[in-house]
Design a protein around this motif. Structure first.
Motif, PDB file in Angstrom:
ATOM      1  N   LYS A  63       0.775  -6.000   9.464  1.00  0.00           N
ATOM      2  CA  LYS A  63       0.807  -5.660   8.052  1.00  0.00           C
ATOM      3  C   LYS A  63       2.264  -5.728   7.605  1.00  0.00           C
ATOM      4  N   MET A  64       2.498  -6.294   6.440  1.00  0.00           N
ATOM      5  CA  MET A  64       3.884  -6.384   5.957  1.00  0.00           C
ATOM      6  C   MET A  64       3.894  -6.191   4.440  1.00  0.00           C
ATOM      7  N   TYR A  65       4.860  -5.488   3.941  1.00  0.00           N
ATOM      8  CA  TYR A  65       4.946  -5.303   2.493  1.00  0.00           C
ATOM      9  C   TYR A  65       5.488  -6.561   1.824  1.00  0.00           C
ATOM     10  N   ILE A  66       5.013  -6.760   0.601  1.00  0.00           N
ATOM     11  CA  ILE A  66       5.334  -7.990  -0.132  1.00  0.00           C
ATOM     12  C   ILE A  66       6.837  -8.183  -0.319  1.00  0.00           C
TER      13      ILE A  66
ATOM     14  N   SER B 253       0.810  -1.220   0.000  1.00  0.00           N
ATOM     15  CA  SER B 253       0.000   0.000   0.000  1.00  0.00           C
ATOM     16  C   SER B 253       0.840   1.265   0.000  1.00  0.00           C
ATOM     17  N   ASN B 254       2.164   1.107   0.171  1.00  0.00           N
ATOM     18  CA  ASN B 254       3.013   2.302   0.093  1.00  0.00           C
ATOM     19  C   ASN B 254       3.201   2.763  -1.350  1.00  0.00           C
ATOM     20  N   THR B 255       2.933   1.861  -2.298  1.00  0.00           N
ATOM     21  CA  THR B 255       3.043   2.273  -3.700  1.00  0.00           C
ATOM     22  C   THR B 255       1.717   2.140  -4.445  1.00  0.00           C
ATOM     23  N   LEU B 256       0.959   1.112  -4.152  1.00  0.00           N
ATOM     24  CA  LEU B 256      -0.377   0.993  -4.748  1.00  0.00           C
ATOM     25  C   LEU B 256      -1.338   1.714  -3.803  1.00  0.00           C
TER      26      LEU B 256
ATOM     27  N   ALA C  67      -4.192   0.482  -0.423  1.00  0.00           N
ATOM     28  CA  ALA C  67      -4.469   1.276   0.778  1.00  0.00           C
ATOM     29  C   ALA C  67      -5.895   0.965   1.254  1.00  0.00           C
ATOM     30  N   TYR C  68      -6.800   0.822   0.305  1.00  0.00           N
ATOM     31  CA  TYR C  68      -8.181   0.463   0.660  1.00  0.00           C
ATOM     32  C   TYR C  68      -8.247  -0.960   1.220  1.00  0.00           C
TER      33      TYR C  68
END
Ligand code: NAI
Ligand code: MG
Length: 359
Positions: A217-220, A189-192, A197-198
């Motif tokens: 929450k963790m980024y891919i 969600s930091n880029t998309l 984010a939704y």
């Protein structure tokens, strides 16, 4: 009276013709032992069918499959057939038409199998990837315009709905309650910054209804590295269609082989049949040699029986797999010399050998 389940069997292409019958032999042994009946019907759908008929399945296939309790499936796709078709015309079609919005993909290290992660044990590698299976990046609503021109343009749009996010999130938190009470949302969600984010926002709302479950929450990108470096931090991973697709192959890899991963495309409400298949594809590079690892398919059989309510039979199949791998009865992908049929036979023998004699 004996319970009867109607199972549609779709071998598909490539190794499907070998591993699906292997899985069916295990299902039959389990049915005999645990006193239920499997009424099976085979359907020749896939890229092979397309070669002959110009379509992946019959026109009324969905209505036909709808009448079954479950679909036991291999994989579809052949090198000589346009590879944009198998997902569109078979896999996604079934997954979306039958509201199989959960893709349940467990990851665990079996005894006797060496993980490529040198220092990790069976305690460390034991989690589930829940992949949203009906929307996200894979809705195929895109277009290619002016393909051959300098002005060529291609778009694929991701679609995320509140309804779609909420239902997969509720499923994941409920599953975590039965496991180690932790959900990790794998996102980007930091880029998309719109779609994901939704996704995060809706999941965070759902998380509040499960205060007994730890939510992270963790980024891919970090999650990919963590699969390799610290898989023990995961319990239930909740992620999108594309991310879940990629992460589950990585999950297969840390188990030791893609051929080990089983899965379920699940409609939790049981309004439609669910579909059970290994996480991998049709593996045309090794097809027809009786060397494909059937364990992912056999594990999918166990997940199917669990979904149908045959819990003891499902557990027995899993014990049969563990028994087989622990003995070192492994296929080539795991550096063994056993054939597809030898591995399946070993699971069948385990199930039969521990048969209860009912007099
Ligand atoms: P793949 O998963 O079929 O194969 C990747 C690699 O893993 C290959 O080297 C293969 O030999 C190996 N492998 C896979 N399953 C194995 C098993 N049971 N035992 C031992 N080794 C195994 O992926 P690939 O090559 O990208 O795709 C091949 C075809 O399958 C394509 O047409 C693709 O579109 C299709 N596919 C279909 C899926 C489905 O029907 N759900 C899912 C993924 C791919
Ligand atoms: Mg995949």
């Amino acid at each position: 009276m004996e319970k009867t389940y109607k199972i549609a069997v779709v071998n598909g292409d490539g190794v499907g013709a070998e591993i699906v019958p292997a899985g069916v032999s295990v299902l039959d042994a389990a049915a005999d032992k645990f006193g239920f009946k499997l009424e099976k019907e085979e359907f020749p759908f896939g890229a092979g069918y397309y070669k002959e008929h110009g379509k992946f399945m019959t026109d009324n296939a969905l209505e036909t499959l709808r009448e079954f309790d479950a679909i036991f499936f291999g994989a579809v796709g052949l090198p000589e057939i346009d590879d944009t078709l198998p997902a569109r015309d078979y896999t996604f079609k079934v997954r979306t038409s039958f509201q199989q919005y959960i893709n349940y993909r467990p990851v665990k290290l079996f005894s006797g199998v060496d993980s490529p992660l040198r220092y990790k044990t069976e305690e460390d590698i034991d989690f589930v990837v829940i992949r949203e299976n009906n929307e996200g990046e894979f809705v195929q609503s895109g277009k290619i315009l002016h393909a051959e021109e300098p002005s060529g343009v291609a778009i694929d749009t991701s679609i995320f709905t509140r309804f779609g996010i909420e239902r997969v999130a509720h499923y994941s938190f409920k599953l975590a309650r039965k496991r180690n009470k932790k959900v990790t949302n794998v996102t980007k969600s930091n880029t998309l910054i719109s779609s994901l984010a939704y996704w995060d926002q809706v999941i965070a709302e759902v998380a509040q209804e499960y205060p007994d479950v730890t939510y992270e929450k963790m980024y891919i990108d970090n999650a990919s590295a963590s699969f390799v470096l610290r898989p023990e931090i995961f319990d239930v991973i909740l992620t999108t269609n594309l991310f879940g697709d990629i992460l589950s192959d990585l999950g297969g890899a840390i188990m030791g082989s893609l051929g080990l991963g089983g899965s379920g495309n699940i409609n939790p409400e049981k309004e439609f049949p669910s579909m059970f298949e290994p996480i991998h594809g049709s593996a045309p590079d090794i097809a027809g040699k009786n060397i494909a690892n059937p364990i992912g398919q056999i594990w999918s059989a166990a997940i199917m029986l669990e979904h149908l309510g045959e819990i003891e039979a499902a557990k027995d199949i899993m014990a049969g797999i563990e028994h087989t791998t622990a003995k070192g009865n492994l296929t080539k992908d795991l550096m063994g010399t056993a054939t597809t049929t030898e591995v399946a036979d070993s699971v069948v023998e385990f199930i039969r050998a521990t048969n209860m004699v009912i007099t």
